[in-house]
Design a protein around this motif. Sequence first.
Motif, mmCIF file in Angstrom:
data_model
loop_
_atom_site.group_PDB
_atom_site.id
_atom_site.type_symbol
_atom_site.label_atom_id
_atom_site.label_comp_id
_atom_site.label_asym_id
_atom_site.label_seq_id
_atom_site.Cartn_x
_atom_site.Cartn_y
_atom_site.Cartn_z
ATOM 1 N N ALA A 1 0.957 -1.165 -0.056
ATOM 2 C CA ALA A 1 -0.067 -0.027 0.121
ATOM 3 C C ALA A 1 0.968 1.193 0.032
ATOM 4 O O ALA A 1 1.797 1.340 0.695
ATOM 5 C CB ALA A 1 -0.786 -0.040 1.200
ATOM 6 N N THR A 2 0.680 2.194 -0.939
ATOM 7 C CA THR A 2 1.576 3.401 -0.903
ATOM 8 C C THR A 2 0.934 4.587 -0.109
ATOM 9 O O THR A 2 1.335 5.415 0.378
ATOM 10 C CB THR A 2 1.328 3.973 -2.324
ATOM 11 O OG1 THR A 2 0.296 4.068 -2.860
ATOM 12 C CG2 THR A 2 2.199 2.877 -3.390
ATOM 13 N N ARG A 3 -0.435 4.132 0.238
ATOM 14 C CA ARG A 3 -1.035 5.098 1.327
ATOM 15 C C ARG A 3 -1.849 4.500 2.600
ATOM 16 O O ARG A 3 -2.438 3.425 2.328
ATOM 17 C CB ARG A 3 -1.993 6.095 0.640
ATOM 18 C CG ARG A 3 -1.548 7.079 -0.527
ATOM 19 C CD ARG A 3 -0.707 7.809 -0.293
ATOM 20 N NE ARG A 3 -1.438 9.226 0.203
ATOM 21 C CZ ARG A 3 -0.768 10.410 0.608
ATOM 22 N NH1 ARG A 3 0.787 10.548 0.695
ATOM 23 N NH2 ARG A 3 -1.595 11.415 0.974
ATOM 24 N N TYR A 4 -1.668 4.896 3.647
ATOM 25 C CA TYR A 4 -2.327 4.305 4.656
ATOM 26 C C TYR A 4 -3.677 4.915 5.281
ATOM 27 O O TYR A 4 -3.977 6.081 4.965
ATOM 28 C CB TYR A 4 -1.500 4.632 5.974
ATOM 29 C CG TYR A 4 -2.193 4.444 7.420
ATOM 30 C CD1 TYR A 4 -2.487 3.085 7.635
ATOM 31 C CD2 TYR A 4 -2.936 5.485 8.002
ATOM 32 C CE1 TYR A 4 -3.077 2.920 9.021
ATOM 33 C CE2 TYR A 4 -3.472 5.217 9.210
ATOM 34 C CZ TYR A 4 -3.683 3.918 9.661
ATOM 35 O OH TYR A 4 -4.394 3.686 10.751
ATOM 36 N N HIS B 1 -7.355 11.385 6.963
ATOM 37 C CA HIS B 1 -6.170 12.030 6.073
ATOM 38 C C HIS B 1 -5.184 10.607 5.917
ATOM 39 O O HIS B 1 -4.922 10.064 6.942
ATOM 40 C CB HIS B 1 -5.176 12.962 6.993
ATOM 41 C CG HIS B 1 -4.175 13.475 6.295
ATOM 42 N ND1 HIS B 1 -4.180 14.180 5.182
ATOM 43 C CD2 HIS B 1 -2.934 13.373 6.721
ATOM 44 C CE1 HIS B 1 -2.959 14.592 4.752
ATOM 45 N NE2 HIS B 1 -2.229 14.084 5.605
ATOM 46 N N ARG B 2 -4.753 10.475 4.650
ATOM 47 C CA ARG B 2 -4.038 9.407 4.452
ATOM 48 C C ARG B 2 -2.499 9.751 3.967
ATOM 49 O O ARG B 2 -2.141 10.802 3.736
ATOM 50 C CB ARG B 2 -4.658 8.770 2.881
ATOM 51 C CG ARG B 2 -5.961 7.984 3.150
ATOM 52 C CD ARG B 2 -6.071 7.362 1.783
ATOM 53 N NE ARG B 2 -7.647 6.785 1.939
ATOM 54 C CZ ARG B 2 -8.173 5.696 1.249
ATOM 55 N NH1 ARG B 2 -7.597 5.617 0.102
ATOM 56 N NH2 ARG B 2 -9.324 5.364 1.123
ATOM 57 N N ILE B 3 -1.794 8.971 4.514
ATOM 58 C CA ILE B 3 -0.280 9.076 4.516
ATOM 59 C C ILE B 3 0.591 8.381 4.071
ATOM 60 O O ILE B 3 0.066 7.017 4.077
ATOM 61 C CB ILE B 3 0.203 9.706 5.782
ATOM 62 C CG1 ILE B 3 0.200 8.737 6.902
ATOM 63 C CG2 ILE B 3 -0.534 10.948 6.554
ATOM 64 C CD1 ILE B 3 0.917 8.676 8.325
ATOM 65 N N ASP C 1 0.061 -4.372 3.219
ATOM 66 C CA ASP C 1 -0.374 -5.142 1.722
ATOM 67 C C ASP C 1 -1.336 -4.166 1.106
ATOM 68 O O ASP C 1 -2.223 -3.430 1.658
ATOM 69 C CB ASP C 1 -1.134 -6.514 1.927
ATOM 70 C CG ASP C 1 -1.711 -6.987 0.669
ATOM 71 O OD1 ASP C 1 -1.024 -7.220 -0.314
ATOM 72 O OD2 ASP C 1 -2.835 -7.372 0.876
ATOM 73 N N ALA C 2 -1.186 -4.230 -0.190
ATOM 74 C CA ALA C 2 -2.293 -3.228 -1.045
ATOM 75 C C ALA C 2 -3.768 -3.392 -0.789
ATOM 76 O O ALA C 2 -4.429 -2.544 -0.796
ATOM 77 C CB ALA C 2 -1.830 -3.204 -2.444
#
Length: 219
Positions: free
Chosen positions: A60-63, A136-138, A163-164
């Motif tokens: 995953a590129t964003r939490y 808010h995604r980080i 994981d994505a």
Amino acid sequence: MPMLLGFSATHAKRSLYSFVCGALMLAAPEIASAQATRAATAAAPAATTAPPSAVILELATRYSAERYMGLWYKVGKTEIPSNELRTRERYEMLLRYDGAVRVIYTYYLPLSNQWKRVEDYMEPLDKNGSTFPSDHRIDPPVTFRINRFGNLLSVDYRTFAIDANYQWALVKGPGTGSYFVLSRSPTIPEPLRRALTQLAKRNYPDMGNLVWSSLEGEK
């Protein structure tokens, strides 16, 4: 007349003999070729099974706080004195209205035949150590901080890979040598275990060996 019959019988025998010899001579190359093929097949090494392809990890590129919530199983961990005797460990994460996360941690102690339950509240922090709202995604990694005794004691759990599809997560726990793997299912297949071990070692070369849970008794 008897001599004529004798001559005819002898001649017939010779003709039959010549016919058989000719047939054998014609069939000899084909017989030899078949024998050579069988010998080559027997001498050839047995076909080996191709090794399984490596698992490609999609991270995953964003939490996303919403996707991170729910039930997680601790399927792998480094053995340290504080947690090596715990089994059937699981975390249930619930998002609070203020952005904090309620965590219900349960585990089993086989030596005393007891279940334990611990409840905590933790706040997600960004790379700068600042809290952020749940919507808010980080970018990972994300640190979850638990404050105890009136904020006199802080315990951090660093999720450095997710994981994505949010099916597993790699976490650095508090204290030296504390690492574990969370999964949505009680166990994960061996190829994925190897891939996650390599990923964890690349991020933390000093990590010890991960001990994986077995399927029996983990549900």
